[in-house]
Design a protein around this motif. Structure first.
Motif, mmCIF file in Angstrom:
data_model
loop_
_atom_site.group_PDB
_atom_site.id
_atom_site.type_symbol
_atom_site.label_atom_id
_atom_site.label_comp_id
_atom_site.label_asym_id
_atom_site.label_seq_id
_atom_site.Cartn_x
_atom_site.Cartn_y
_atom_site.Cartn_z
ATOM 1 N N UNK A 127 2.344 1.388 1.600
ATOM 2 C CA UNK A 127 1.028 0.812 1.749
ATOM 3 C C UNK A 127 1.163 -0.632 2.232
ATOM 4 N N UNK A 128 0.232 -1.018 3.099
ATOM 5 C CA UNK A 128 0.195 -2.381 3.613
ATOM 6 C C UNK A 128 -1.220 -2.911 3.475
ATOM 7 N N UNK A 129 -1.337 -4.230 3.400
ATOM 8 C CA UNK A 129 -2.627 -4.860 3.179
ATOM 9 C C UNK A 129 -2.905 -5.898 4.250
ATOM 10 N N UNK A 130 -4.139 -5.866 4.771
ATOM 11 C CA UNK A 130 -4.635 -6.894 5.685
ATOM 12 C C UNK A 130 -6.054 -7.240 5.253
ATOM 13 N N UNK A 190 -1.562 3.595 6.888
ATOM 14 C CA UNK A 190 -1.533 3.600 8.353
ATOM 15 C C UNK A 190 -2.540 2.597 8.895
ATOM 16 N N UNK A 191 -2.282 2.143 10.100
ATOM 17 C CA UNK A 191 -3.185 1.207 10.751
ATOM 18 C C UNK A 191 -4.553 1.848 10.959
ATOM 19 N N UNK A 238 0.128 -5.402 11.707
ATOM 20 C CA UNK A 238 0.212 -4.419 10.619
ATOM 21 C C UNK A 238 1.637 -3.879 10.491
ATOM 22 N N UNK A 239 2.217 -3.494 11.627
ATOM 23 C CA UNK A 239 3.571 -2.914 11.612
ATOM 24 C C UNK A 239 4.612 -3.893 11.064
ATOM 25 N N UNK A 240 4.398 -5.186 11.300
ATOM 26 C CA UNK A 240 5.354 -6.205 10.855
ATOM 27 C C UNK A 240 5.232 -6.528 9.355
ATOM 28 N N UNK A 241 4.134 -6.106 8.735
ATOM 29 C CA UNK A 241 3.947 -6.409 7.318
ATOM 30 C C UNK A 241 4.920 -5.620 6.442
ATOM 31 N N UNK A 242 5.358 -6.227 5.337
ATOM 32 C CA UNK A 242 6.187 -5.475 4.384
ATOM 33 C C UNK A 242 5.313 -4.489 3.615
#
Length: 78
Positions: free
Chosen positions: A1-4, A21-22, A72-76
């Motif tokens: 999971x990623x957060x923006x 996913x984006x 997004x792709x670059x986020x941990x």
């Protein structure tokens, strides 16, 4: 999971969206945008206007989306 945040996605606030996913993140952002549109939130209306201007130029819109996807792709992973 990623957060923006809304701001990171071109919006106006610090509301965080979390997804694997984006595409899912964009869906959450669009839903938030619809809510803010219904409320006629001035800051979000201004941000939406900027995105609408981008949408008039398909290449500019694609570049905007590609940049957001790369961010997004670059986020941990959370």
């Amino acid at each position: 999971m990623k957060t923006m945040t809304c701001k990171q996605l071109g919006g106006a606030c610090d509301l965080a969206f979390t997804a694997s996913s984006f595409e899912d993140l964009v869906t959450q952002s669009k839903m938030h945008g619809m809510q803010m549109f219904q409320q006629q939130d001035a800051q979000h209306m201004e941000a939406m206007g900027k995105v609408q201007m981008l949408m008039m130029n398909p290449q500019a819109m694609q570049e905007f989306m590609d940049a957001k996807r790369a961010e997004f792709d670059a986020l941990p992973e959370d």
